[in-house]
Design an enzyme around this catalytic site. Structure first.
Site, PDB file in Angstrom:
ATOM      1  N   MET A  93      59.797  72.145  54.664  1.00  0.00           N
ATOM      2  CA  MET A  93      59.085  72.196  55.940  1.00  0.00           C
ATOM      3  C   MET A  93      59.853  71.389  56.979  1.00  0.00           C
ATOM      4  SD  MET A  93      54.961  72.113  55.516  1.00  0.00           S
ATOM      5  CE  MET A  93      54.814  70.646  54.545  1.00  0.00           C
ATOM      6  N   PRO A  94      60.911  71.964  57.544  1.00  0.00           N
ATOM      7  CA  PRO A  94      61.641  71.244  58.593  1.00  0.00           C
ATOM      8  C   PRO A  94      60.735  70.985  59.799  1.00  0.00           C
ATOM      9  CG  PRO A  94      62.855  73.193  57.867  1.00  0.00           C
ATOM     10  CD  PRO A  94      61.494  73.262  57.262  1.00  0.00           C
ATOM     11  N   HIS A  95      60.837  69.784  60.341  1.00  0.00           N
ATOM     12  CA  HIS A  95      60.086  69.406  61.532  1.00  0.00           C
ATOM     13  C   HIS A  95      60.735  68.168  62.134  1.00  0.00           C
ATOM     14  CE1 HIS A  95      58.326  67.199  58.157  1.00  0.00           C
ATOM     15  NE2 HIS A  95      58.077  66.241  59.031  1.00  0.00           N
ATOM     16  N   ALA A  96      60.331  67.856  63.353  1.00  0.00           N
ATOM     17  CA  ALA A  96      60.819  66.652  64.039  1.00  0.00           C
ATOM     18  C   ALA A  96      59.657  66.104  64.864  1.00  0.00           C
ATOM     19  CB  ALA A  96      62.018  66.991  64.923  1.00  0.00           C
TER      20      ALA A  96
END
Length: 146
Positions: free
Chosen positions: A63-66
């Site tokens: 779950m890529p996120h920033a």
């Protein structure tokens, strides 16, 4: 709620050359709709470089996120399914990526929670891994949401 975010924001491809490329491709539908800026993709990649593969939440699923201040124009989510796994730092194989982009921390935590609760179930994970197109993906997510 998750199924609505994923409609029109999914990609199904054979393979990528790197984990960085997987994040870029997974984010493409959100870039095309101007829901996120290129800055957000760079922030997601930098997160992994600095913090390792914490985004790989269960085997084969990331779950890529920033942070919300790094170029998010609209709360959104996208999906990428790879037929061949890509290797993230720490030798983590990933086939499914759910990109999360939220305008605020509350929504961010809600989406993370919703997605995490779906991915706890082994049967659902297997159905997601075998989905061949967006229609099948959305159908699986809707089953869980109902």
């Amino acid at each position: 709620m998750l199924s609505e975010f994923l409609k029109g924001n999914s990609n199904f491809i054979d393979k990528v050359s790197s984990w960085e490329e997987s994040i870029v491709i997974a984010s493409q539908p959100l870039i095309e709709k101007a829901y996120i800026e290129l800055e957000y993709i760079q922030a997601m990649i930098e997160n992994v470089r600095v913090n390792g593969s914490y985004i790989v939440i269960v085997p084969e699923i990331a779950m890529p996120h920033a942070t919300t201040d790094k170029g998010v124009n609209k709360t959104s989510m996208s999906f990428l399914k790879l037929n061949e796994p890509v290797i993230f730092p720490g030798n983590h194989e990933v086939k499914l990526l759910f990109v999360l982009a939220t305008e605020d921390n509350t929504t961010h935590l809600e989406l993370l929670s919703d997605l995490s609760s779906i991915l706890i179930e082994e049967e659902i994970k297997e159905m997601l891994k075998s989905a061949k197109n967006e229609e099948e993906l959305v159908r699986v997510i809707k089953m869980v949401e109902e």
